[in-house]
Scaffold this motif. Structure first.
Motif, PDB file in Angstrom:
ATOM      1  N   PHE A 669      -3.152 -30.976  13.601  1.00  0.00           N
ATOM      2  CA  PHE A 669      -4.162 -31.295  14.601  1.00  0.00           C
ATOM      3  C   PHE A 669      -5.228 -32.211  14.018  1.00  0.00           C
ATOM      4  CE2 PHE A 669      -2.662 -26.867  15.425  1.00  0.00           C
ATOM      5  CZ  PHE A 669      -1.762 -27.197  16.429  1.00  0.00           C
ATOM      6  N   SER A 670      -6.484 -31.809  14.070  1.00  0.00           N
ATOM      7  CA  SER A 670      -7.578 -32.699  13.666  1.00  0.00           C
ATOM      8  C   SER A 670      -7.657 -32.893  12.169  1.00  0.00           C
ATOM      9  CB  SER A 670      -8.911 -32.150  14.168  1.00  0.00           C
ATOM     10  OG  SER A 670      -9.136 -30.854  13.610  1.00  0.00           O
ATOM     11  N   ASN A 671      -6.854 -32.149  11.389  1.00  0.00           N
ATOM     12  CA  ASN A 671      -6.879 -32.324   9.934  1.00  0.00           C
ATOM     13  C   ASN A 671      -6.109 -33.557   9.500  1.00  0.00           C
ATOM     14  OD1 ASN A 671      -8.333 -30.042   8.639  1.00  0.00           O
ATOM     15  ND2 ASN A 671      -6.917 -28.857   9.892  1.00  0.00           N
ATOM     16  N   GLU A 672      -5.491 -34.219  10.435  1.00  0.00           N
ATOM     17  CA  GLU A 672      -4.785 -35.475  10.174  1.00  0.00           C
ATOM     18  C   GLU A 672      -3.760 -35.325   9.065  1.00  0.00           C
ATOM     19  OE1 GLU A 672      -7.850 -38.292   9.405  1.00  0.00           O
ATOM     20  OE2 GLU A 672      -8.569 -38.296  11.479  1.00  0.00           O
ATOM     21  N   GLY A 673      -3.086 -34.207   9.090  1.00  0.00           N
ATOM     22  CA  GLY A 673      -1.974 -34.022   8.158  1.00  0.00           C
ATOM     23  C   GLY A 673      -2.361 -33.691   6.747  1.00  0.00           C
ATOM     24  N   LYS A 674      -3.667 -33.398   6.477  1.00  0.00           N
ATOM     25  CA  LYS A 674      -4.072 -33.044   5.111  1.00  0.00           C
ATOM     26  C   LYS A 674      -3.728 -31.597   4.845  1.00  0.00           C
ATOM     27  CE  LYS A 674      -7.884 -33.150   1.810  1.00  0.00           C
ATOM     28  NZ  LYS A 674      -9.317 -33.426   1.601  1.00  0.00           N
ATOM     29  N   ASP A 675      -2.733 -31.386   3.990  1.00  0.00           N
ATOM     30  CA  ASP A 675      -2.263 -30.035   3.711  1.00  0.00           C
ATOM     31  C   ASP A 675      -3.180 -29.324   2.714  1.00  0.00           C
ATOM     32  OD1 ASP A 675      -0.098 -30.457   5.347  1.00  0.00           O
ATOM     33  OD2 ASP A 675       1.207 -31.125   3.694  1.00  0.00           O
ATOM     34  N   GLY A 676      -3.008 -27.981   2.675  1.00  0.00           N
ATOM     35  CA  GLY A 676      -3.675 -27.176   1.658  1.00  0.00           C
ATOM     36  C   GLY A 676      -2.641 -26.555   0.754  1.00  0.00           C
ATOM     37  N   SER A 677      -3.099 -25.762  -0.229  1.00  0.00           N
ATOM     38  CA  SER A 677      -2.165 -25.103  -1.136  1.00  0.00           C
ATOM     39  C   SER A 677      -2.554 -23.631  -1.280  1.00  0.00           C
ATOM     40  CB  SER A 677      -2.181 -25.773  -2.517  1.00  0.00           C
ATOM     41  OG  SER A 677      -3.451 -25.616  -3.131  1.00  0.00           O
ATOM     42  N   LEU A 678      -1.528 -22.802  -1.524  1.00  0.00           N
ATOM     43  CA  LEU A 678      -1.727 -21.350  -1.612  1.00  0.00           C
ATOM     44  C   LEU A 678      -1.050 -20.811  -2.864  1.00  0.00           C
ATOM     45  CD1 LEU A 678      -2.354 -18.459  -0.486  1.00  0.00           C
ATOM     46  CD2 LEU A 678      -0.212 -18.646   0.811  1.00  0.00           C
ATOM     47  N   TYR A 679      -1.850 -20.139  -3.710  1.00  0.00           N
ATOM     48  CA  TYR A 679      -1.312 -19.385  -4.851  1.00  0.00           C
ATOM     49  C   TYR A 679      -1.227 -17.926  -4.397  1.00  0.00           C
ATOM     50  CZ  TYR A 679      -1.307 -16.687  -9.186  1.00  0.00           C
ATOM     51  OH  TYR A 679      -0.998 -15.778 -10.178  1.00  0.00           O
ATOM     52  N   THR A 680      -0.094 -17.250  -4.669  1.00  0.00           N
ATOM     53  CA  THR A 680       0.101 -15.886  -4.167  1.00  0.00           C
ATOM     54  C   THR A 680       0.615 -14.965  -5.269  1.00  0.00           C
ATOM     55  OG1 THR A 680       0.751 -16.857  -2.057  1.00  0.00           O
ATOM     56  CG2 THR A 680       1.141 -14.502  -2.327  1.00  0.00           C
ATOM     57  N   GLU A 681       0.095 -13.736  -5.260  1.00  0.00           N
ATOM     58  CA  GLU A 681       0.609 -12.672  -6.124  1.00  0.00           C
ATOM     59  C   GLU A 681       1.085 -11.515  -5.257  1.00  0.00           C
ATOM     60  OE1 GLU A 681      -2.010 -11.306  -9.173  1.00  0.00           O
ATOM     61  OE2 GLU A 681      -2.286 -13.298 -10.053  1.00  0.00           O
ATOM     62  N   VAL A 682       2.185 -10.918  -5.651  1.00  0.00           N
ATOM     63  CA  VAL A 682       2.682  -9.684  -5.043  1.00  0.00           C
ATOM     64  C   VAL A 682       2.591  -8.606  -6.116  1.00  0.00           C
ATOM     65  CG1 VAL A 682       4.629  -8.522  -3.971  1.00  0.00           C
ATOM     66  CG2 VAL A 682       4.224 -10.950  -3.507  1.00  0.00           C
ATOM     67  N   VAL A 683       1.786  -7.564  -5.845  1.00  0.00           N
ATOM     68  CA  VAL A 683       1.473  -6.615  -6.906  1.00  0.00           C
ATOM     69  C   VAL A 683       1.441  -5.194  -6.350  1.00  0.00           C
ATOM     70  CG1 VAL A 683      -1.013  -6.969  -6.598  1.00  0.00           C
ATOM     71  CG2 VAL A 683      -0.156  -6.073  -8.762  1.00  0.00           C
ATOM     72  N   LYS A 684       1.824  -4.242  -7.185  1.00  0.00           N
ATOM     73  CA  LYS A 684       1.823  -2.838  -6.786  1.00  0.00           C
ATOM     74  C   LYS A 684       0.419  -2.217  -6.928  1.00  0.00           C
ATOM     75  CE  LYS A 684       6.578  -1.679  -8.170  1.00  0.00           C
ATOM     76  NZ  LYS A 684       7.388  -0.801  -9.042  1.00  0.00           N
ATOM     77  N   TYR A 685       0.138  -1.234  -6.060  1.00  0.00           N
ATOM     78  CA  TYR A 685      -1.084  -0.452  -6.216  1.00  0.00           C
ATOM     79  C   TYR A 685      -1.109   0.201  -7.593  1.00  0.00           C
ATOM     80  CZ  TYR A 685      -1.867  -0.659  -1.122  1.00  0.00           C
ATOM     81  OH  TYR A 685      -2.104  -1.067   0.162  1.00  0.00           O
ATOM     82  N   SER A 686       0.015   0.733  -8.020  1.00  0.00           N
ATOM     83  CA  SER A 686       0.075   1.438  -9.300  1.00  0.00           C
ATOM     84  C   SER A 686      -0.214   0.495 -10.457  1.00  0.00           C
ATOM     85  CB  SER A 686       1.433   2.116  -9.491  1.00  0.00           C
ATOM     86  OG  SER A 686       2.491   1.195  -9.319  1.00  0.00           O
ATOM     87  N   THR A 687       0.199  -0.782 -10.311  1.00  0.00           N
ATOM     88  CA  THR A 687      -0.097  -1.769 -11.350  1.00  0.00           C
ATOM     89  C   THR A 687      -1.595  -2.039 -11.404  1.00  0.00           C
ATOM     90  OG1 THR A 687       2.072  -2.795 -11.119  1.00  0.00           O
ATOM     91  CG2 THR A 687       0.340  -4.132 -12.122  1.00  0.00           C
ATOM     92  N   LEU A 688      -2.208  -2.201 -10.219  1.00  0.00           N
ATOM     93  CA  LEU A 688      -3.664  -2.396 -10.177  1.00  0.00           C
ATOM     94  C   LEU A 688      -4.382  -1.211 -10.806  1.00  0.00           C
ATOM     95  CD1 LEU A 688      -4.253  -3.807  -6.572  1.00  0.00           C
ATOM     96  CD2 LEU A 688      -4.251  -5.073  -8.716  1.00  0.00           C
ATOM     97  N   LEU A 689      -3.899   0.002 -10.503  1.00  0.00           N
ATOM     98  CA  LEU A 689      -4.523   1.211 -11.046  1.00  0.00           C
ATOM     99  C   LEU A 689      -4.433   1.226 -12.566  1.00  0.00           C
ATOM    100  CD1 LEU A 689      -5.819   3.994 -10.631  1.00  0.00           C
ATOM    101  CD2 LEU A 689      -3.516   4.939 -10.313  1.00  0.00           C
ATOM    102  N   ASP A 690      -3.267   0.913 -13.109  1.00  0.00           N
ATOM    103  CA  ASP A 690      -3.099   0.900 -14.565  1.00  0.00           C
ATOM    104  C   ASP A 690      -3.999  -0.137 -15.210  1.00  0.00           C
ATOM    105  OD1 ASP A 690      -1.252   2.917 -14.433  1.00  0.00           O
ATOM    106  OD2 ASP A 690       0.493   1.587 -14.474  1.00  0.00           O
ATOM    107  N   ARG A 691      -4.043  -1.333 -14.614  1.00  0.00           N
ATOM    108  CA  ARG A 691      -4.895  -2.401 -15.172  1.00  0.00           C
ATOM    109  C   ARG A 691      -6.356  -1.957 -15.188  1.00  0.00           C
ATOM    110  NH1 ARG A 691      -3.271  -7.675 -11.640  1.00  0.00           N
ATOM    111  NH2 ARG A 691      -1.115  -8.000 -12.321  1.00  0.00           N
ATOM    112  N   ALA A 692      -6.821  -1.422 -14.045  1.00  0.00           N
ATOM    113  CA  ALA A 692      -8.225  -1.036 -13.934  1.00  0.00           C
ATOM    114  C   ALA A 692      -8.561   0.099 -14.901  1.00  0.00           C
ATOM    115  CB  ALA A 692      -8.540  -0.625 -12.500  1.00  0.00           C
ATOM    116  N   LYS A 693      -7.628   1.056 -15.055  1.00  0.00           N
ATOM    117  CA  LYS A 693      -7.858   2.153 -16.003  1.00  0.00           C
ATOM    118  C   LYS A 693      -7.973   1.623 -17.423  1.00  0.00           C
ATOM    119  CE  LYS A 693      -5.862   6.223 -13.733  1.00  0.00           C
ATOM    120  NZ  LYS A 693      -4.762   7.224 -13.766  1.00  0.00           N
ATOM    121  N   ASN A 694      -7.110   0.702 -17.776  1.00  0.00           N
ATOM    122  CA  ASN A 694      -7.155   0.144 -19.128  1.00  0.00           C
ATOM    123  C   ASN A 694      -8.481  -0.555 -19.388  1.00  0.00           C
ATOM    124  OD1 ASN A 694      -4.607   1.057 -19.811  1.00  0.00           O
ATOM    125  ND2 ASN A 694      -3.567  -0.815 -19.135  1.00  0.00           N
TER     126      ASN A 694
END
Length: 712
Positions: A669-694
């Protein structure tokens, strides 16, 4: 000795107006009733000693009127007994203030409580005199007619009667303090309970020879209720122990209190009572077989709310020593404690029993009487240890604050943090003093360098101590949050076990960032990334309602083509609700999506892409949103399954998550074809918990390993 009729009885060397002022009204509202009931018990005991096979009887009658709202108003109370009656000897004792001749160690102060609570106490008493019977009638009051004659007793008459048995009727009338609601709500049932509680030791010791006790409640002249106290109501003494308590005196150097060889023996009677009758465990001293309500002695060996075998325990302590120490304000014991010594070391001119020593010895006896208490104590120590570990409290906390066995976790924490606040105030004061002293330094003086070093040393010692206290609270809070995270993830919360719909995703979402809020700084987003709490953002808002710096981020000047797209194929695209959006700075946006732990995450890989596309194309131009970071968080994650859906995802083998370095976000539309970019992570709750505990454990180790340094 004969007393004249129609005469005010004036005590020798007694100034009653002063006595009324000095003997304070008891804090126990039913004290005058207890005093009169005790007199009845004593009158019956005297009669028992004079007459074989005599059977005593006490009747208590409560009279009330009924109000329009069905409540009651107290009118009067009568106590009737068939004891010895007020013969000349007993009447003289009644009128002698601080009389010590009676075998029951009374002090003659009970009638003072009569005057404090009631305008008039009327007594009619029939007694035996030389084979015949006489009736004595007298009144007790502190009104002006009495006090101006230096009296509280008016002797109306002493006359012959045709009655052939002794009997005393005492009537309380004219309640002086109408706010004493206990009298307006008094009935046969609650007075029975009060008497059982007050006289439990006397009743138990005299269980086989109790007088007949009847309590009745009348509304006007109609009997509303009737209760009795009989042998079946009296609990048995469960266990008994005799305890030696040594006298104390000041040491020769006048610096300490030391025990002497002299001692008194105290009897501990324990009662194991159903918790429905006895509302909490309690330790009470007794005087003349009555429980003393006004004097506090601490039960240290058993928490007040602890239940053993569906029972609570009442421990009653008796001794001739306690009887002798009762003051003229009945139930006020004259027993000093260590605090008095601290305030005035010279107060102990003679050997005395110290309350602290008595308390410790009695509690030691209780501890030995019941082995179950030892197990409860062990559990208590484990609970305290767990509390210390949970909140990173110092191991030596017990020496810093006084912890009672009755303190809840909340109370313990309150005491500790109050003590910590005082320490912090002292540290702040020391820091300010050091900074203030800097103003007086003279750079030209010979000792300038040494003085400056001294102040710097003081400051660098204070600041770490302040910072450590703050950091401990900070890290302890995070530790609790992570424990809650673990409980949710393992479905251990009660709300997860109640059979209602699955709430796991909402529980996790709200733990990390409360839904429908806009304050990341108050959230626990640090579990995902420490930086996230510093960004602006929202939790669970429609795209059309999201604001950045106070303004909506979605454009209002949408073209017809854009409006068509928003609602095409039955969609309402701007009504969608991303779980969390964060805006680190212009042109950048973080999108976080939570999935229920039971849901396969791979089926939702495009959800963040879709949100990024809508934000890229419908946000205001000044937002310039072109760079997006996505975090798709769940628990049911199979790496190969994720890659089967989107092969651009890679395994981060050392960190147990998948990432996609870049995904093109279409600019339309009005962005005249200017694309964006997306970095994505898929992560487990348990992994977040372990990282935060450490991460948090690193802080905990630093804090716990440096405890000794902070106390240097």
């Amino acid at each position: 000795m004969k007393f004249e009729n129609n005469t005010y009885i004036s005590g020798d060397s007694v100034y009653y107006e002063g006595v009324i002022r000095d003997v304070k009204r008891s804090k126990i509202s039913l004290q005058p009733v207890y005093e009169a009931f005790t007199n009845s018990l004593e009158a019956i005991r005297i009669k028992e000693s004079q007459k074989v096979d005599f059977k005593g009887k006490i009747e208590v009658k409560i009279f009330s009127t009924q109000n329009t709202d069905q409540s009651f108003t107290f009118s009067k109370l009568q106590i009737i007994d068939n004891g010895v009656g007020f013969n000349d000897k007993e009447f003289k004792r009644f009128n002698t203030y601080k009389d010590f001749t009676k075998g029951f160690k009374n002090l003659g102060s009970g009638r003072i409580q009569f005057t404090h609570y009631f305008d008039t106490t009327k007594v009619k008493s029939i007694y035996q005199d030389n084979g015949s019977f006489r009736e004595r009638e007298f009144f007790v009051s502190k009104n002006n007619d009495y006090l101006k004659r230096n009296s509280i007793t008016y002797h109306k008459a002493d006359r012959e009667t045709i009655e052939e048995s002794s009997r005393t009727v005492l009537t309380f009338e004219g309640l002086l303090d109408q706010t004493r609601n206990i009298y307006h709500t008094l009935n046969d049932v609650n007075l029975k309970y009060a008497l059982l509680k007050r006289y439990i030791q006397y009743f138990c010791l005299n269980k086989e020879n109790l007088p007949e006790i009847i309590i009745e409640h009348y509304v006007l002249l109609d009997r509303e209720g009737k209760s009795t106290i009989s042998k079946s109501d009296i609990p048995k003494i469960d266990k008994t122990d005799n305890v030696k308590v040594h006298y104390s005196k000041i040491s020769d150097d006048a610096k300490n209190i030391v025990n002497t060889e002299k001692f008194e023996t105290f009897t501990v009677n324990s009662f194991k009572l159903d918790k429905s009758f006895l509302k909490q465990n309690d330790l009470k001293l007794t005087s003349k077989h009555e429980v003393i309500e006004n004097f506090k002695i601490n039960l240290l060996s058993l928490a007040k709310d602890e239940v053993i075998d569906n029972s609570h325990f009442l421990f009653l302590v008796s001794s001739d020593y306690l009887d002798d120490k009762d003051t003229n304000e009945r139930g006020e014991l004259d027993i000093p404690n260590n605090d008095i010594f601290s305030n005035d070391p010279n107060i102990f001119q003679e050997e005395v029993i110290i309350l602290d020593e008595l308390e410790n010895q009695i509690n030691g006896s209780i501890y030995n009487l019941y082995p179950q208490i030892e197990k409860i104590q062990e559990k208590r120590h484990l609970d305290l240890k767990h509390l210390k570990e949970m909140f990173l409290l110092p191991e030596d906390m017990d020496s810093e604050i006084e912890i009672s066995i009755n303190d809840s976790d909340k109370k313990i924490l309150e005491k500790f943090y109050t003590a910590e606040a005082k320490k912090k105030a002292e540290l702040d004061s020391n820091l300010k003093d050091s900074i203030d002293r800097l103003n007086y330094l003279d750079t030209t003086s010979d000792d300038y360098s040494n003085t400056l070093d001294t102040e710097i040393y003081r400051i660098v010692r204070v600041i770490p101590q302040q910072n450590k206290a703050e950091l401990t609270h900070y890290v302890a809070r995070r530790k609790l949050v992570l424990e809650l995270f673990s409980l949710i993830l393992n479905k251990k919360l009660t709300v997860q076990e109640d059979g209602s719909r699955n709430k796991d995703e909402a529980l996790l979402h709200n733990l990390i960032f409360q839904q429908n809020t806009t304050t990341p700084e108050k959230s626990d987003l640090w579990i995902i990334n420490e930086d996230f709490i510093y960004f602006q953002g929202i939790s669970e808002f429609q795209l059309s309602e999201i604001k950045f710096k106070g303004e909506n981020i979605i454009r209002e000047d949408l073209s017809a083509e854009e409006k068509h797209f928003i609602t095409s194929i039955g969609e309402k695209r701007l009504d969608k609700r991303p779980d969390i959006l964060l805006f680190p700075q212009e042109e950048k946006c973080i999108i976080i999506e939570f999935k229920n732990p039971d849901v396969s995450v791979s089926q939702h890989l495009n959800q963040i892409n879709n949100y990024a596309t809508l934000l890229r194309n419908f946000s205001k131009p000044e937002m310039k949103l072109t760079t997006f970071y996505g975090y798709l968080i769940g628990e049911k994650i199979e790496p190969n399954d994720v890659r089967a859906y989107d092969a651009d995802f890679k395994n981060a083998y050392n960190f147990d998550y998948l990432f996609r370095p870049s995904k093109t976000i279409a600019g339309m539309f009005s962005n005249e074809g200017k694309d964006g970019s997306l970095y994505t992570e898929v992560v487990k709750y348990s992994t977040l918990l372990d990282r935060a505990k450490n991460r948090n454990n690193i802080f905990i180790k630093k804090l716990t390993n440096n405890k000794s340094e902070s106390s240097d």
